[in-house]
Design a protein around this motif. Structure first.
Motif, PDB file in Angstrom:
ATOM      1  N   HIS A  92       8.213  10.334   3.738  1.00  0.00           N
ATOM      2  CA  HIS A  92       8.105  11.538   4.563  1.00  0.00           C
ATOM      3  C   HIS A  92       9.234  11.600   5.586  1.00  0.00           C
ATOM      4  O   HIS A  92       9.844  12.654   5.805  1.00  0.00           O
ATOM      5  CB  HIS A  92       6.748  11.571   5.267  1.00  0.00           C
ATOM      6  CG  HIS A  92       6.560  12.765   6.157  1.00  0.00           C
ATOM      7  ND1 HIS A  92       6.891  12.750   7.508  1.00  0.00           N
ATOM      8  CD2 HIS A  92       6.108  14.020   5.892  1.00  0.00           C
ATOM      9  CE1 HIS A  92       6.636  13.936   8.031  1.00  0.00           C
ATOM     10  NE2 HIS A  92       6.159  14.728   7.085  1.00  0.00           N
TER      11      HIS A  92
ATOM     12  N   ARG B 183       4.358   6.307   1.725  1.00  0.00           N
ATOM     13  CA  ARG B 183       4.284   7.733   2.073  1.00  0.00           C
ATOM     14  C   ARG B 183       4.944   8.011   3.420  1.00  0.00           C
ATOM     15  O   ARG B 183       5.638   9.024   3.579  1.00  0.00           O
ATOM     16  CB  ARG B 183       2.819   8.186   2.093  1.00  0.00           C
ATOM     17  CG  ARG B 183       2.206   8.337   0.710  1.00  0.00           C
ATOM     18  CD  ARG B 183       0.894   9.098   0.783  1.00  0.00           C
ATOM     19  NE  ARG B 183       0.426   9.449  -0.549  1.00  0.00           N
ATOM     20  CZ  ARG B 183      -0.455   8.747  -1.239  1.00  0.00           C
ATOM     21  NH1 ARG B 183      -0.942   7.625  -0.726  1.00  0.00           N
ATOM     22  NH2 ARG B 183      -0.831   9.132  -2.439  1.00  0.00           N
ATOM     23  N   ALA B 184       4.750   7.126   4.380  1.00  0.00           N
ATOM     24  CA  ALA B 184       5.338   7.334   5.705  1.00  0.00           C
ATOM     25  C   ALA B 184       6.861   7.282   5.642  1.00  0.00           C
ATOM     26  O   ALA B 184       7.551   8.127   6.231  1.00  0.00           O
ATOM     27  CB  ALA B 184       4.811   6.286   6.679  1.00  0.00           C
TER      28      ALA B 184
ATOM     29  N   CYS C 152       1.240   9.826  -6.505  1.00  0.00           N
ATOM     30  CA  CYS C 152       0.691   8.762  -7.339  1.00  0.00           C
ATOM     31  C   CYS C 152       0.625   9.217  -8.797  1.00  0.00           C
ATOM     32  O   CYS C 152       0.314  10.387  -9.086  1.00  0.00           O
ATOM     33  CB  CYS C 152      -0.711   8.373  -6.866  1.00  0.00           C
ATOM     34  SG  CYS C 152      -0.739   7.527  -5.284  1.00  0.00           S
TER      35      CYS C 152
ATOM     36  N   GLY D 107       0.782  -1.213   0.000  1.00  0.00           N
ATOM     37  CA  GLY D 107       0.000   0.000   0.000  1.00  0.00           C
ATOM     38  C   GLY D 107       0.820   1.272   0.000  1.00  0.00           C
ATOM     39  O   GLY D 107       1.982   1.300   0.384  1.00  0.00           O
ATOM     40  N   SER D 108       0.158   2.348  -0.462  1.00  0.00           N
ATOM     41  CA  SER D 108       0.835   3.636  -0.545  1.00  0.00           C
ATOM     42  C   SER D 108       1.065   4.261   0.820  1.00  0.00           C
ATOM     43  O   SER D 108       1.934   5.124   0.964  1.00  0.00           O
ATOM     44  CB  SER D 108       0.025   4.586  -1.425  1.00  0.00           C
ATOM     45  OG  SER D 108      -1.276   4.790  -0.882  1.00  0.00           O
ATOM     46  N   THR D 109       0.297   3.829   1.842  1.00  0.00           N
ATOM     47  CA  THR D 109       0.445   4.425   3.170  1.00  0.00           C
ATOM     48  C   THR D 109       1.843   4.192   3.718  1.00  0.00           C
ATOM     49  O   THR D 109       2.484   5.109   4.252  1.00  0.00           O
ATOM     50  CB  THR D 109      -0.596   3.850   4.139  1.00  0.00           C
ATOM     51  OG1 THR D 109      -1.907   4.088   3.605  1.00  0.00           O
ATOM     52  CG2 THR D 109      -0.483   4.511   5.505  1.00  0.00           C
ATOM     53  N   HIS D 110       2.352   2.948   3.591  1.00  0.00           N
ATOM     54  CA  HIS D 110       3.699   2.643   4.059  1.00  0.00           C
ATOM     55  C   HIS D 110       4.735   3.463   3.302  1.00  0.00           C
ATOM     56  O   HIS D 110       5.670   4.011   3.891  1.00  0.00           O
ATOM     57  CB  HIS D 110       4.006   1.156   3.889  1.00  0.00           C
ATOM     58  CG  HIS D 110       3.235   0.269   4.804  1.00  0.00           C
ATOM     59  ND1 HIS D 110       1.966  -0.158   4.511  1.00  0.00           N
ATOM     60  CD2 HIS D 110       3.557  -0.275   6.010  1.00  0.00           C
ATOM     61  CE1 HIS D 110       1.531  -0.930   5.489  1.00  0.00           C
ATOM     62  NE2 HIS D 110       2.473  -1.009   6.408  1.00  0.00           N
TER      63      HIS D 110
END
Length: 279
Positions: free
Chosen positions: A136, A132-133, A174, A127-130
């Motif tokens: 960042h 992005r974290a 994305c 997933g993109s959440t990992h």
């Protein structure tokens, strides 16, 4: 008694795969079984063959990539996405994504991507959440492709690399959120086709016209910088200058102007697609 030169060498396990092994069937099975067992005892995260999996995907051979991944006890998912990371701490991003199921491409330049970019294939569940974290925290800029089937790995790399160009430091962008999909749709319009054929009319009559346009594409990708473009093409910068002078003469474009480069970019985008070069 002198020491054998082999005594100072490091022995590394190698997996040999193919259909031309000599010997009896049981002998061949023994070789493959032993090699697979050696691979199974090694960490797929640090195994050198992990980079080969990514390279096979990038070259459009998902079947071979899948077989090799299975031998590393890390089978590929049905779909994948690609991540392109730029910035001083890009290697840290790659090292954090690999244990999550990432496959790092060891040589980005092999797919016409600058060496200052990390390319990693990921299974969509990550997933993109990992991403992005991690991005960042490191302050890098990253691009994320859409989820695509394994045979779309090359397109996933292209999307990720394109998205990374739009990303800001500390942000993972994305591909769908960039202008690139719209630009590519614009290049399929009749007007873009008419402009491309008009620009390239003089090139089409030359025997090496398509090669010249390919050189121009590399030059444009490097924003008109002679040295990096020449290095990628493997020629001297003066050789590339002469080729671009021919491109300017044959197209009638002023390549020092923004309008000239825009028109040439449209011609590249339209005519360098597979099967688009006029016969």
């Amino acid at each position: 008694m002198p020491q054998s030169p082999w005594a100072t060498r490091t022995v590394r396990p190698v997996l040999i795969a193919g259909d031309a092994l000599p010997g009896t069937a049981s002998w061949r099975a023994g070789i493959v079984g032993t090699a697979a067992a050696l691979c199974a005892t090694l960490d797929p995260v640090t195994h050198p063959a992990a980079g080969t999996v990514a390279t096979l995907l990038a070259r459009g051979d998902p079947a071979a990539a899948g077989l090799l991944a299975e031998s590393l006890a890390a089978p590929l998912a049905v779909d994948l996405c690609a991540v392109a990371v730029r910035g001083g701490r890009r290697s840290e991003v790659a090292q954090q994504l690999i244990p999550l199921g990432g496959w790092r491409l060891p040589d980005p330049e092999a797919v016409a991507v600058a060496a200052d970019t990390e390319l990693i294939f990921l299974s969509p569940p990550v997933g993109s959440t990992h991403v992005r974290a991690i991005v960042h925290d490191t302050g890098c800029a990253a691009g994320l492709s859409a989820e695509l089937p394994l045979d779309g790995a090359a397109e996933a790399l292209r999307q990720a690399h394109a998205a990374a160009r739009f990303a800001r430091p500390g942000v993972a962008t994305c591909y769908a959120d960039t202008a690139d999909p719209l630009l590519r749709r614009l290049l399929t319009t009749a007007e873009a086709g008419d402009l491309a054929r008009q620009v390239a009319a003089g090139l089409v009559t030359e025997q090496d016209g398509k090669a010249l346009l390919a050189d121009a594409a590399t030059w444009l990708r490097h924003h008109g910088r002679w040295d990096p473009a020449a290095d990628e093409l493997g020629v001297h910068r003066e050789t590339l200058r002469r080729r671009m002078h021919r491109v300017a003469r044959l197209t009638g474009l002023e390549l020092d102007s923004a309008d000239g480069r825009l028109a040439l970019s449209v011609a590249v985008g339209v005519l360098m697609r597979p099967g688009a070069w006029p016969s």
